[in-house]
Design an enzyme around this catalytic site. Structure first.
Site, mmCIF file in Angstrom:
data_model
loop_
_atom_site.group_PDB
_atom_site.id
_atom_site.type_symbol
_atom_site.label_atom_id
_atom_site.label_comp_id
_atom_site.label_asym_id
_atom_site.label_seq_id
_atom_site.Cartn_x
_atom_site.Cartn_y
_atom_site.Cartn_z
ATOM 1 C CB SER A 1 -12.302 24.189 41.337
ATOM 2 O OG SER A 1 -11.502 23.063 41.104
ATOM 3 C CG HIS B 1 -1.265 14.767 36.258
ATOM 4 N ND1 HIS B 1 -1.922 14.663 35.045
ATOM 5 C CD2 HIS B 1 -1.178 13.506 36.744
ATOM 6 C CE1 HIS B 1 -2.203 13.396 34.822
ATOM 7 N NE2 HIS B 1 -1.768 12.677 35.832
ATOM 8 N NE ARG C 1 -0.201 20.498 18.399
ATOM 9 C CZ ARG C 1 0.445 19.555 19.081
ATOM 10 N NH1 ARG C 1 -0.029 19.126 20.220
ATOM 11 N NH2 ARG C 1 1.545 19.027 18.605
HETATM 12 C C1 GAR Z 1 -8.163 19.022 38.058
HETATM 13 O O1 GAR Z 1 -8.377 17.879 38.836
HETATM 14 C C2 GAR Z 1 -6.799 18.959 37.386
HETATM 15 O O2 GAR Z 1 -5.826 18.347 38.183
HETATM 16 C C3 GAR Z 1 -7.113 18.123 36.180
HETATM 17 O O3 GAR Z 1 -8.370 18.574 35.737
HETATM 18 C C4 GAR Z 1 -9.111 19.058 36.862
HETATM 19 C C5 GAR Z 1 -9.564 20.459 36.538
HETATM 20 O O4 GAR Z 1 -10.450 20.917 37.519
HETATM 21 N N1 GAR Z 1 -6.114 18.283 35.179
HETATM 22 C C6 GAR Z 1 -5.763 17.329 34.337
HETATM 23 O O5 GAR Z 1 -6.287 16.227 34.314
HETATM 24 C C7 GAR Z 1 -4.655 17.702 33.380
HETATM 25 N N2 GAR Z 1 -4.171 16.544 32.703
HETATM 26 P P1 GAR Z 1 -10.737 22.481 37.679
HETATM 27 O O6 GAR Z 1 -11.122 22.995 36.283
HETATM 28 O O7 GAR Z 1 -11.868 22.551 38.635
HETATM 29 O O8 GAR Z 1 -9.474 23.125 38.175
#
Ligand code: GAR
Length: 206
Positions: free
Chosen positions: A15, A111, A67
């Site tokens: 998203s 984040h 990695r």
């Molecule tokens: C989001 O909330 C982002 O901030 C978080 O994962 C979600 C991804 O949602 N990221 C982390 O936790 C990174 N450590 P999305 O795929 O719908 O953008």
């Protein structure tokens, strides 16, 4: 107008990637989303990006023995696309010091907490458990230390007494979708201005 070329790295829903793609549709946005790369072949984000006409590829980390080999392939793919800035958007692999060094100052991450509070995972539940009254999201530059790079900007939201991790996550996500494009625009504008200044300096000197 010159635009920065952006590679978005994803692992799932995408998203935030969509918010960046949408913002970049506007002619005066200083960045274009040149490629989306997922480390997971089943990421919904790959489908969505393709539907929106953005090149989307998978560099599956499971295919590589180490990695280092995975990151070398990621690095090659980004360079082949002449990427200026990398945006991590729900990219759930930790990047090595080698990779971060290759792209120093050019990797952004979003984040879901007000850093430096709640780095790592499960941020919404941890925020509720801690009883904080404000929570939110942070866009920062990625450095070798996880979730600790210089903060570009943050958005705060009030925690409600009846919030659950899911209701809180939903409101934070809405804030993420505003914050990330604004931060990318800021960083892209700075890069474009810096490179124009450098070129002007060169032509004056030459
Ligand atoms: C989001 O909330 C982002 O901030 C978080 O994962 C979600 C991804 O949602 N990221 C982390 O936790 C990174 N450590 P999305 O795929 O719908 O953008």
């Amino acid at each position: 107008m010159k635009r920065a070329r952006v590679g978005v790295l994803v692992s799932g829903r995408g998203s935030n990637m969509m918010a960046l793609i949408d913002a970049a549709q506007s002619a005066d946005f200083p960045a274009e989303i040149a490629v989306v790369i997922s480390n997971r072949p089943d990421a919904l984000a790959l489908e969505t990006a393709t539907e929106r006409g953005v090149p989307a590829v998978c560099v599956d980390h499971k295919v590589f023995d180490t990695r280092e080999l995975f990151e070398q392939q990621l690095d090659r793919a980004l360079r082949a696309d002449r990427i200026d800035i990398i945006c991590l958007a729900g990219f759930m692999r930790i990047l090595s010091p080698w990779f971060v060094g290759q792209w120093e100052g050019r990797i952004l991450n979003i984040h879901p907490s007000l850093l430096p509070s709640f780095p790592g995972l499960d941020t919404h539940k941890r925020a509720l458990d801690a009883g904080v009254k404000f929570h939110g999201c942070t866009v920062h530059l990625v450095t070798r230390e996880l979730d600790r790079g210089p903060i570009i900007d943050q958005a705060a939201i009030a925690v409600r007494p009846d919030d659950t991790p899911d209701t809180l996550a939903a409101r934070v996500l809405t804030a993420e979708h505003e914050l990330y494009p604004a931060c990318l625009a800021k960083v892209a504008r700075e890069r474009i201005n810096a490179s124009e200044d450098e070129q002007a300096g060169r032509s004056e000197a030459g």
